[in-house]
Design a protein around this motif. Structure first.
Motif: not given
Ligand SMILES: Cc1cc2nc3c(=O)[nH]c(=O)nc-3n(C[C@H](O)[C@H](O)[C@H](O)COP(=O)(O)O)c2cc1C
Ligand SMILES: Cc1cc2nc3c(=O)[nH]c(=O)nc-3n(C[C@H](O)[C@H](O)[C@H](O)COP(=O)(O)O)c2cc1C
Ligand SMILES: Cc1cc2nc3c(=O)[nH]c(=O)nc-3n(C[C@H](O)[C@H](O)[C@H](O)COP(=O)(O)O)c2cc1C
Ligand SMILES: Cc1cc2nc3c(=O)[nH]c(=O)nc-3n(C[C@H](O)[C@H](O)[C@H](O)CO)c2cc1C
Ligand code: SF4
Ligand code: SF4
Ligand code: SF4
Ligand code: SF4
Ligand code: FES
Lengths: 300, 219, 205, 337, 211, 451
Positions: D206-215, D261-271
């Motif tokens: 689930a995390c990888v899917l989400g991450g790839l979508y974001l990228i 989970f962190g790699a996909a959604f947390i470290v990617t927080d732009p702010a």
């Protein structure tokens, strides 16, 4: 018991002596005299660190004065009092100067300024000044209040889109004059409670001025004829403050001006008036009115 | 454990995990006061490192020469008083600890300041201005007291040295990071009442939360 | 005053500092004399309270026997508080520093010749309330130490598994406090302290 | 002659609204970006709810609701433009909920949300100005507040069993038991999410899917997660070489815990991540390394949150010292810093 | 400016409590402020101890104010302060043993508590004993207020009541029944955040007043 | 990758940049039309970068087409000429779309004017020699260009004779004729290349001769194959290369096109000359040819009038000083959907407040957007997404600079190289928060204390 006390005293004394010696000696041997004057000067400054003196802060200014690089009367905040104090610290006699105060050479609020376009950019004068057609007049106040923002004594208020200066709060630091991208604020010597100013900066021909403003100077030259203080150069009246006489009666001129461009402003504080009692005047600073930055090159 | 690794571990533990500011709340005043710009913060940090190390060492010496139980001076007195080693007349002089320590710190800070002003003017311009502040920076005294009170550190000179040095380093770390953040916040739309110390404290709080992650790492 | 009038002048300037030093030195010495006994009494009482918990009512303590021991390479001083009942020593309260989730100090209680564990008490700690402080609060955990063989290593086993011989179970969720902090410290300190204490006793008597 | 004022000349021609260039722009707005994140989070939420049941759903709801409420409240009190419609509060809420164990009582979510939005985000000036990742700020607060419930994971299926005990059956509990320690947990379990942990972190897929979508949607930079994974793996492997007794199979290191989970959604927080590309590589690598170091040496069960917060502290400095070189070289006299 | 004359006793007293409250205005003496405010008891004790030292030191310094030499001034201050601090420390250890254990190493830090030196410099070193005393008292009270305000918030959130004690349930009084203890409030993080927020609140209120 | 690029060593592209929809089809097909002479034109006395001209004519004076009506003595300046025959009026002022406030000389049109055919004929028509140009002495070329008041038609409107003047210290080896026209919508250069390739080539040769460049390259984006083909034919037999470069905004910028074609980096704060290159726009090239070979001053230029808000998008040959209103009228006027009128391209152009403003030598187009197309301006806070960093063709950090300018933090602005920004607009184009980054940069450049 006694032994403990004795020992305690011994240790304390030993250390006390060491440090007394060391410090005492160091105090002499490594003496660097921070000159008394400099310390006094630093104390004398208001400490607002506003930079109005043109130095980074009060301390900088104090040092400059101490090194004799700066005149004692540069601090607008402290005004005459500080200037005198500084001068006597430095043991120099200070030729009193006038309090310079900002005047806004624009008298047109939103109702008087025509051809105002809806503008959706950065809402500062500096930015709007670079966009054509925000309003018809390219000389006059834009009304976004960069000067208000720049004044740390909140002495500038925007009244219906026009910068108005509160001369009770104003300390004459000149920040607003520096901030105005249209350079319509100039620092002039106030020698009276209220002085006459030309509330317009437009050098455009009268016809153009009429089309964009209801109060702007059209360079008709009436004032010139009536009063020798006034001169009209490229479509704009200006006042020669060197020979400005507070007592003179300006009523006729003001009445005759077809555009109510000439107005009274000001009311410097009692302190300033005291400072300027019966002085002859130095050169006035000439404001150079620019319409826009000339180094923005045309593209596209 | 090799000496080097031991030193490194202790250093790490002192500077990061048990960071003076974030874990023990000492040296907060300068931490709040001098963290507006990075370069000044760094200057302060350097001055603190310098002074902590110096006073750490000197106070260690004093304790071990004069104050603690069984220190040469104490023994000497006892022997003068002809007391038997197990029934000493003067057990120790620890009651003079605080007064002596602060005496030393204050004196030394002043000496250092004078010296700098005279002979290292560049350095003085950089650090000198902070030195007076340091006298009243409790980080210094705290370090000296820890060294005196925690045998795990105070027993060995080397460890005391390392501790006092890295204590200062930890302070520098914290204050420089804080300065970086505060410079960033200059442009932020922070509520007026929180500007200055308020937001700085909150930031420090979250920093402290973050540093909890290192708990239990050392030792 | 750039001219050097020798060091006496400096002492002259510093007369204030010197007199203060003397005055305060003396004063503090006085304070010390008055308070020292009380303070030490306080400490003893503090220990005594805990000894009573372990050894039962009527237990008192006295000046600690200080032994120098080397524990993994570092020389340490350890206080051995005697547990006395009507003047006769019935055991030891050994004050030992250790590292759990954070540094903590234990009072390890043994019988008089350090063969049998009587239990332990936490003297100083900074363990997390709700997690680490179970090593103070969980009676079942604390009590299981009584009667263990102090001469042999304690063996930590995970919570829930049943213990035999010298095994003790450690608190899940607080492994650091319970296993590293308590068990670890005991295992680390006792072997070094036992001979030292015994030696001290020998020459004492 | 005041009639000049009374009858102003009418404007000569029609006046068009003026605006600064450029006059065309990409349609995607801040809100669009945030909504993308919400979409990316759906798989993780789904798995979480599937594994942990309705309580998980409840927590997500509570958390999101309180986040939005707090932000609205704050803007109201401050008399600022309402900003909840930019959806960043929603994202914060979801991520906060997904990073807490499903056993946490509901008020935990509220407290976390309060800390996240009010203290960590709004106090710093709101969207984009916050130095610390709001969700992680909130979670750290919770972890320090309710340490026990936050660090003991109770397995849903197979009845109630504390994770450490679960771990204990497999390995000696010394290593600080988290699913990390469980050598036996099969990579498959980790992938599918039938293992334990916080609500959102269970399923790697689930995390990888989400991450790839974001990228792919360019909502997130690919550099940070990439750097994070690489450095985490590197440190893990190094540890295997140096301290074999604590070694974990690499797939467990990467797939388990909140790492993905962190790699996909947390470290990617732009702010809360650096701007320059070099900065982003550094930031990602830093988080990755810290995560592993904390997992291996510290006394806390999971390192991602702490690693992120610690690196957040350094972001301003990273930004400051990784100013990219402009094409054509530095300006003749750039001010040395 | 330089020429402004120094305020008198009454003014000093008032200032200490409000206008330049050591905690919220001068932002001095932060370390003890943060360290000991986990519980009200700690806060009270620390405040009392500090006040005592502050007053005594002020008196002595004010007495000696005409003898102070430039390069030895700080030395004299610290000597005086340290002496009184040692006294307090011993006193606590002797007569309030448990408290001295909890306050731990922060009592000696009163020595470097910036407030004290600051007051010596600003007031005692220039003004007469009565003024110095009233200033010290004012500052002391101000400090007390600062510490208490923080401690109230922290202890309440951390334990749901005041003076509670797990050992005997009868002790203290619980305001919020079965409150989930916010343990973070006992630690550094809680301290920083609490003080930060309080500082904001105080500024807000005082600004309102000025309007 | 064209053969020319291989030889020149350029990659044909540059790092970062954006890909806005081209929309060039709107006006690309129809041929260039000549605007019917407007009733009155107002010739600005300052249309270029440099010193403003002083008027040489009195009010109510007869002037012929191309007659000199204003000049300045300064070297960096260009004279202006009457763009129609007629009588001058009272000098007035106007505010050009870029905000510059200048004096103008209005000219009321006389009855008889050149017919469209004649005008086209002697501006671009006829045949243009490509050989024998080498016996023009450089000085003469420069002089002719100066006298004709030729300035850069690509945008910068920098006096061309200054560019062409040789400078021992900085020898020129390559002349780059810029036919990229990377701005969306605009097709003026494209049409010119199709319909007047020969004068461009001739101009290129002359310019090269003047500047002392031995190599001439015409850079064209790969979305204009027809133009490329046409130019290649025209350049047949001369040593003029045609380089096809990637279509990407802002390929036309000299700091982008030079690396793309020649793999050379123009130093920040420097000029193409520093790397031995002179860049001239295709229109400029043609103007140079006209000036040198036919002694024709620069009185007309080609302007794209296009966009979805205009009835019939066209390319027009318009006299300098004609009002934007005249051009729009010549294209059938505005649709009522029209929401914004832009002088220049949509990326770098300036919104017009009113239409009775004269076009200048620098005006390359008029783009009329509908309200929906115009970039929305409701702004949120910067989320630091870094998109602006990812697209800035100069590798700057726009958000940092812009926000620093907003807060008057000049130290930061300098540290992040504010002055290196070319105001191309990529960052603001991409920014999801809709922050007016470019405007903030321009403001910063204007307000930053010089030092
Ligand atoms: C905020 C926080 C506080 C903690 N406090 C303690 C503690 O006091 N004692 C302890 O042993 N572990 C503490 N831990 C560590 C975790 O509980 C960790 O999961 C546990 O010690 C690992 O042991 P286990 O193998 O039994 O799960 C803490 C963790 C966190 C996040
Ligand atoms: C999952 C993923 C991984 C990628 N990894 C890389 C990579 O390692 N290197 C790279 O140059 N581009 C990579 N890309 C392509 C980049 O997203 C981007 O298209 C390319 O770097 C050019 O964009 P830039 O100018 O931002 O670098 C990746 C894309 C995706 C979706
Ligand atoms: C962002 C940007 C885009 C530009 N695009 C073009 C273009 O598409 N075509 C062009 O001829 N010049 C363009 N220019 C101007 C060129 O940089 C250069 O000034 C011009 O080509 C020089 O030729 P000229 O002086 O004859 O105009 C652009 C400049 C900038 C800053
Ligand atoms: C890719 C991406 C990731 C995000 N991750 C987080 C996050 O981890 N935590 C959070 O509170 N907000 C996150 N946000 C929402 C938003 O950026 C965050 O609230 C800002 O910190 C608000 O200033 C994310 C947004 C995006 C676009
Ligand atoms: S003007 Fe006066 S107050 Fe302002 S900085 Fe200069 S010296 Fe200081
Ligand atoms: S005076 Fe100048 S700065 Fe002030 S509002 Fe008017 S234009 Fe702006
Ligand atoms: S009004 Fe202008 S001169 Fe007066 S104080 Fe304000 S900024 Fe200074
Ligand atoms: S693109 Fe806009 S939102 Fe993103 S970083 Fe740049 S300025 Fe900020
Ligand atoms: S009390 Fe001020 S630094 Fe600690």
């Amino acid at each position: 018991m006694l032994l403990t006390i004795g020992l305690a005293i011994l240790v304390m004394l030993a250390l006390g002596v060491c440090f007394a010696m060391l410090l005492g000696w160091a105090n002499v041997a490594w003496k660097v005299d921070v000159p008394l004057q400099l310390r006094q000067l630093t104390d004398a400054m208001p400490g607002a660190n506003c930079g109005g003196c043109g130095y980074i802060g009060c301390a900088e200014y104090a040092e400059a004065v101490f090194r004799g690089e700066a005149p004692p009367d540069k601090c607008p905040v402290g005004g005459a009092a500080v200037a005198r104090h500084v001068a006597e610290i430095m043991g120099i006699d200070l030729q009193e100067t006038l309090p310079y105060r900002p005047v806004v050479h624009c008298g047109a609020d939103y109702d008087c300024r025509l051809k105002r376009a809806e503008y959706t950019g950065e809402r500062t004068c500096g930015a709007a000044n670079l966009v054509a057609g925000v309003q018809g007049c390219t000389y006059g106040c834009l009304g976004f209040g960069d000067c208000e923002w720049a004044c740390q004594f909140d002495a500038v208020k925007m009244v219906n889109g026009l910068a108005v200066i509160d001369y009770d709060k104003c300390t004459g630091c000149g920040a607003c004059a520096k901030a105005c991208p249209r350079h319509i604020i100039s620092m002039v010597p106030f020698k009276a409670e209220r002085i006459v100013v030309v509330a317009c900066s437009s050098k455009d021909p009268g016809k153009v001025v009429r089309s964009v403003c209801t109060v702007g100077c059209i360079g008709c030259g009436i004032c010139q004829k009536l009063n020798e203080l006034f001169t009209v150069t490229d479509n704009l009246a200006s006042i020669n403050y060197d020979h400005y006489d507070a007592q003179a009666d300006f009523a006729p001129v003001l009445a005759k001006c077809p555009r109510q461009t000439l107005i009274y402003v000001g009311k410097p504080s009692a302190k300033d008036l005291a400072a300027v009692a019966g002085e002859e005047l130095p050169e006035r600073v000439e404001a150079d009115f620019k319409t826009t930055v000339d180094d923005a090159d045309y593209r596209g | 454990m090799g000496v080097v690794t031991e030193i490194l571990m202790l250093g790490l533990a002192t500077a990061v995990i048990n960071n003076l500011v974030l874990a023990y709340f000492v040296g907060i005043c300068p931490f709040l006061g001098v963290s507006r710009r990075i370069d000044t913060a760094f200057g302060m940090g350097c001055a603190v490192v310098f002074v902590t190390t110096l006073s750490g060492v000197v106070t260690w010496a004093i304790s071990h020469f004069a104050l603690i139980e069984g220190a040469p001076l104490v023994n000497w007195i006892n022997s003068l008083a002809g007391a038997s080693p197990d029934k000493p007349v003067v057990a120790d002089l620890l009651f003079l600890q605080y007064i002596l320590f602060i005496f030393v710190i204050a004196g030394m800070v002043q000496l250092v300041e004078m010296y700098m002003r005279k002979f290292a003017h560049a350095l003085y311009k950089a650090l000198g201005v902070y030195l007076p502040l340091i006298t009243t920076n409790c980080a210094i005294l705290f370090v000296c007291l820890i060294i005196a009170k925690r045998p795990a550190i105070g027993d060995s000179f080397l460890r005391s040295l390392v501790y006092s040095f890295f204590g200062g380093v930890g302070f520098t770390l914290a204050i420089v990071l804080m300065a970086g953040i505060r410079e960033e916040l200059d442009a932020a739309d922070i509520p007026e009442p929180l500007k200055g110390p308020g937001i700085t404290l909150i930031t420090a709080g979250i920093m402290a939360l973050a540093f909890m992650g290192f708990k239990g790492m050392a030792g | 005053m750039s001219d050097k009038k020798g060091f006496l002048t400096y002492l002259g300037q510093a007369w204030l500092v010197l007199t203060l030093s003397i005055a305060f030195g003396a004063a503090l010495a006085g304070v010390e004399k008055v308070t020292r006994p009380r303070i030490q009494q306080n400490i003893k009482d503090f220990i005594a309270v805990r000894l009573v918990e372990v050894f039962g009512a009527g237990t008192t303590t006295a000046e600690p026997t200080v032994v120098k021991v080397t524990i993994n390479g570092r020389e340490r001083k350890v206080n051995g508080y005697p547990a006395l009942r009507d003047g006769k020593r019935i055991g030891w309260g050994i004050e030992a520093e250790g590292m759990g989730y954070d540094t903590l100090t234990l009072l390890i209680c043994t019988d008089e010749d350090v063969n049998v564990l009587k239990g332990y008490r936490v003297v100083i700690d900074a363990e997390t309330p709700g997690i680490g402080d179970k090593i103070k609060k969980r009676k079942s955990f604390v009590d299981q130490f009584a009667g263990k063989d102090a001469a042999a290593e304690l063996v930590a086993v995970p919570e829930g598994s049943k213990t035999t011989g010298n095994e003790v179970w450690t608190i899940t969720g607080a492994t650091y406090s319970s296993k590293k902090g308590v068990v670890g410290t005991i295992n680390e300190v006792l072997p070094a302290v036992r001979p030292a204490l015994r030696a001290a006793m020998k020459e004492g008597s | 002659m005041t009639e000049a004022k009374n009858k102003p000349e009418a404007p000569a021609a029609v006046i068009w609204p003026v605006a600064p260039g450029p006059h065309i722009g990409r349609a995607r707005s801040t809100r669009a970006v945030m909504i993308d994140v919400v979409i990316a989070l759906i798989p993780a939420m789904a798995v979480g709810i599937y594994v942990f049941g309705w309580r998980a759903a409840m927590l997500i709801g509570v958390s999101v609701a309180s986040c939005v409420f707090f932000e609205a409240l704050w803007q109201q009190l401050r008399g600022r433009r309402q900003t909840i419609m930019d959806f960043s509060a929603v994202v914060t809420g979801i991520i906060l909920a997904l990073s807490i164990p499903w056993t946490l009582p509901w008020y935990g979510a509220v407290v976390g949300a309060g800390m996240a939005i009010l203290i960590t985000k709004m106090c710093f000036g709101g969207l984009g100005s916050n130095v610390f990742n709001p969700a992680m700020g909130g979670r750290a607060f919770l972890q320090a507040c309710f340490a026990a419930p936050m660090t003991t994971y109770v397995l849903k299926q197979g009845g109630i069993e504390t994770l450490p005990a679960h771990a204990a059956r497999v390995v000696d509990a010394a290593t600080g038991a988290t699913p990390l320690a469980v050598k036996a947990t099969s990579a498959l379990d980790l992938l599918l999410g039938t293992v334990n942990g916080s609500i959102g972190e269970t399923s790697a897929i689930a995390c990888v899917l989400g991450g790839l979508y974001l990228i792919v949607r360019r909502a997130a930079s690919w550099r940070i997660p990439l750097a994070m994974l690489i450095s985490a793996a590197a440190v893990g492997e190094l540890n295997c070489l140096l301290r074999p007794q604590t070694a974990l199979p690499i797939q467990n290191q990467l797939l388990s815990g909140a790492l993905l989970f962190g790699a996909a959604f947390i470290v990617t927080d732009p702010a809360t991540s650096p701007l320059s590309r070099r900065g982003r590589w550094i930031y990602g690598a830093g988080v990755g390394a810290l995560v592993m170091l904390i997992r291996l040496f510290a006394a806390v069960p999971e390192g991602v949150m702490y690693a992120v917060l610690v690196m957040n502290i350094t972001v301003p400095l990273i930004d400051r010292y990784t100013v990219p070189r402009p094409v054509g070289g530095p300006t003749p006299s750039p001010k040395p810093t | 400016m330089a020429e402004t004359s120094l305020p008198g006793a009454a003014a000093r007293f008032r200032y200490g409590i409000l206008n330049d409250n050591p905690t919220y205005r001068q932002v001095l003496g932060m370390c003890p402020t943060l360290a000991v405010t986990a519980t009200l008891a700690g806060a009270f004790t620390m405040a009392a101890a500090t006040a005592f030292v502050l007053i005594m030191a002020s008196i002595v310094v004010s007495l000696l104010r005409h003898q102070l030499k430039g390069h030895l001034r700080i030395l004299v201050f610290t000597l005086t302060i340290a002496a009184f601090v040692t006294f307090v420390d011993r006193f606590l250890a002797a007569y309030m043993f448990p408290m001295s254990r909890t306050l731990g190493p922060y009592i000696p830090l009163i020595i470097v508590n910036c407030i004290i030196i600051c007051r010596c410099e600003v007031c005692a070193a220039h003004q007469s004993i009565p003024v110095a005393i009233s200033d010290a008292v004012g500052q002391g009270v101000g400090f007390l207020l600062g510490l208490t305000s923080i401690a109230v918030v922290r202890e309440l959130l951390a334990t749901g009541g005041f003076f509670l004690n797990e050992a005997d349930p009868s002790a203290g009084f619980r305001l919020i029944p079965n409150w989930p203890n916010w343990t973070v409030m006992q630690g550094p993080a809680g301290a920083f955040i609490t003080l930060g927020v309080l500082m904001g609140v105080v500024n807000l209120i005082s600004r309102r007043k000025r309007r | 990758m064209s053969s020319a690029l291989k030889r020149l060593g350029g990659s044909g592209s540059f790092a970062r940049g954006v890909h806005p929809a081209g929309r060039k089809e709107l006006a690309a097909e129809g041929g260039i039309e000549v605007v019917p002479t407007p009733a009155q034109v107002a010739v600005p006395l300052l249309q270029h970068t440099g010193a403003p001209c002083e008027p040489l004519v009195k009010p109510r004076q007869q002037v012929a087409l191309g007659e000199l009506i204003g000049k300045a003595d300064a070297f960096v300046s260009a004279p202006v000429h009457a763009s129609i025959a007629g009588t001058t009026q009272m000098p007035s002022v106007t505010t050009l779309p870029n905000g510059r406030h200048v004096r103008t000389i209005p000219i009321k049109a006389a009855e008889e004017q050149l017919s469209a055919a004649e005008l086209w004929q002697d501006t671009f028509g006829g045949d243009w020699p490509t050989d024998g140009l080498d016996n023009y002495p450089p000085e003469q070329i420069v002089e002719a260009v100066h006298a004709a008041g030729v300035v850069g038609l690509g945008g910068a409107a920098f006096p061309t004779h200054v560019k062409l003047t040789r400078n021992q210290a900085k020898p020129i080896d390559t002349l780059l004729v810029n036919g990229c026209e990377c701005e969306p919508y605009l097709t003026a250069d494209y049409r010119l290349m199709l319909q007047a390739a020969e004068p461009i080539v001739a101009g290129g040769l002359l310019a090269a001769r003047a500047a002392g460049a031995e190599r001439i390259v015409i850079a064209i984006e790969d979305n204009k194959p027809a133009a490329a083909k046409r130019m290649a034919e025209a350049a047949e037999g001369t040593d003029v290369d045609v380089a096809i470069v990637k279509t990407k905004y802002p390929m036309g910028g000299e700091r982008q096109v030079i690396p793309a074609v020649l793999d050379r980096e123009v130093p920040t704060g420097g000029l193409p000359r520093d790397v031995g290159v002179v860049v001239v726009n295709v229109g400029t090239a043609a103007a140079i040819a006209a000036a040198v070979l036919r002694g024709r001053p620069l009185t007309h230029r080609i302007i794209s009038v296009t966009g979805d808000g205009i009835a019939q998008p066209k390319n027009l040959l318009a006299p300098i000083g004609a009002g934007y209103g005249d051009l729009i009228a010549a294209c059938g006027g505005l649709k009522e959907t029209a929401g914004r009128v832009i002088a220049g391209g949509p990326m770098m152009g300036f919104a017009l407040a009113e239409l009775d403003v004269p076009v200048t030598k620098g005006t390359s187009g008029v783009v009329v957007l509908t309200k929906e197309q115009a970039r929305s301006s409701e702004e949120t806070a910067c989320i630091r997404c870094g998109r602006c960093v990812d697209v800035c063709p100069l590798g700057l950090v726009p958000t940092k600079i812009a926000l620093a300018c907003r807060h008057g933090d000049w130290e930061t602005a300098r540290r992040y190289y504010l002055t290196a920004c070319i105001e191309c607009g990529c960052c603001a184009y991409i920014c999801p928060a809709k922050i007016p980054l470019v405007q903030l940069m321009r403001m910063g450049k204007a307000m930053m204390p010089k030092k």
